[in-house]
Design an enzyme around this catalytic site. Structure first.
Site, PDB file in Angstrom:
ATOM      1  N   CYS A   4       0.633  -1.036  -0.007  1.00 26.69           N
ATOM      2  CA  CYS A   4      -0.062  -0.093  -0.076  1.00 26.69           C
ATOM      3  C   CYS A   4       0.978   1.167   0.081  1.00 26.69           C
ATOM      4  CB  CYS A   4      -1.120  -0.166   1.230  1.00 26.69           C
ATOM      5  SG  CYS A   4      -1.903   1.326   1.530  1.00 26.69           S
ATOM      6  N   CYS A   7       0.521   3.478   3.144  1.00 30.39           N
ATOM      7  CA  CYS A   7       1.099   2.732   4.178  1.00 30.39           C
ATOM      8  C   CYS A   7       2.526   2.898   4.270  1.00 30.39           C
ATOM      9  CB  CYS A   7       1.010   1.215   4.383  1.00 30.39           C
ATOM     10  SG  CYS A   7      -0.742   0.852   4.901  1.00 30.39           S
ATOM     11  N   ASP A  30      -1.501  16.682  -2.492  1.00 27.70           N
ATOM     12  CA  ASP A  30      -1.905  15.568  -3.581  1.00 27.70           C
ATOM     13  C   ASP A  30      -0.726  15.950  -4.472  1.00 27.70           C
ATOM     14  OD1 ASP A  30      -3.104  14.676  -6.019  1.00 27.70           O
ATOM     15  OD2 ASP A  30      -4.500  13.866  -4.449  1.00 27.70           O
ATOM     16  N   HIS A  46      -3.891   1.084   8.299  1.00 26.08           N
ATOM     17  CA  HIS A  46      -4.266   0.716   7.311  1.00 26.08           C
ATOM     18  C   HIS A  46      -5.784   0.264   7.564  1.00 26.08           C
ATOM     19  CE1 HIS A  46      -4.507  -0.552   3.201  1.00 26.08           C
ATOM     20  NE2 HIS A  46      -5.474  -1.570   3.628  1.00 26.08           N
ATOM     21  N   ASN A  88     -13.504   9.143  -0.999  1.00 23.98           N
ATOM     22  CA  ASN A  88     -13.980   8.239  -2.348  1.00 23.98           C
ATOM     23  C   ASN A  88     -13.999   6.877  -1.872  1.00 23.98           C
ATOM     24  OD1 ASN A  88     -14.265  10.570  -4.017  1.00 23.98           O
ATOM     25  ND2 ASN A  88     -11.841  10.227  -4.626  1.00 23.98           N
ATOM     26  N   THR A  96      -8.907   5.356  -5.831  1.00 23.87           N
ATOM     27  CA  THR A  96      -7.964   4.807  -6.583  1.00 23.87           C
ATOM     28  C   THR A  96      -6.945   3.914  -5.836  1.00 23.87           C
ATOM     29  OG1 THR A  96      -6.735   6.752  -6.838  1.00 23.87           O
ATOM     30  CG2 THR A  96      -8.262   6.230  -8.637  1.00 23.87           C
ATOM     31  N   HIS A  99      -6.800   2.508   0.511  1.00 25.33           N
ATOM     32  CA  HIS A  99      -6.364   2.936   1.838  1.00 25.33           C
ATOM     33  C   HIS A  99      -7.040   4.262   2.107  1.00 25.33           C
ATOM     34  CE1 HIS A  99      -3.078   3.393   5.266  1.00 25.33           C
ATOM     35  NE2 HIS A  99      -3.706   4.610   5.228  1.00 25.33           N
ATOM     36  N   HIS A 101      -8.757   7.794   2.668  1.00 26.12           N
ATOM     37  CA  HIS A 101      -7.988   8.872   2.618  1.00 26.12           C
ATOM     38  C   HIS A 101      -9.261  10.208   2.530  1.00 26.12           C
ATOM     39  CE1 HIS A 101      -7.770   7.422  -1.392  1.00 26.12           C
ATOM     40  NE2 HIS A 101      -7.702   8.731  -1.860  1.00 26.12           N
TER      41      HIS A 101
END
Length: 115
Positions: A4, A7, A30, A46, A88, A96, A99, A101
């Site tokens: 990930c 992570c 981002d 996670h 999302n 996408t 994890h 966020h």
């Protein structure tokens, strides 16, 4: 989770310039911003998505939504004019990275519908 990307960022295996960090979360800009301010807030634990949260995650979620995001909005000068927070979830929801966020977006007028 070993593969990930978030992570790896949380564990300092991939360097990033944190906008904010504490023992539960890290926030960073981002790489493909969709607004003048576009920060990702991720838990260090996670969790695949909002659907994977449990009662055990209440404190973490409250910390993110009631403390970290409002503090960042003020710090990044978007609290007064307004901002959007997005989590999302799932493929059709636009997730996408698997994890949990939160996208904190601001610095311009947000449109509706978003997608």
């Amino acid at each position: 989770m070993s593969d990930c990307i978030f992570c790896k960022i949380a564990n300092k295996e991939i360097p990033t310039q944190a906008v904010y960090e504490d023992d539960m979360v890290i926030a960073f800009n981002d790489l493909e911003p969709q607004a003048p301010v576009h920060v990702l807030v991720i838990p260090k634990k996670h969790i695949a998505s909002l659907l994977a949260t449990t009662a055990e995650d209440k404190e973490l979620l409250a910390h993110i939504t009631c403390e970290v995001i409002p503090m960042l909005a003020k710090k990044l000068n978007i609290a007064e004019t307004g901002f959007r927070t997005v989590a999302n979830t799932g493929e059709e929801g636009g997730q996408t990275v698997q994890h949990l966020h939160f996208h904190l977006l601001g610095g311009r007028s947000m449109q509706w519908p978003p997608g």
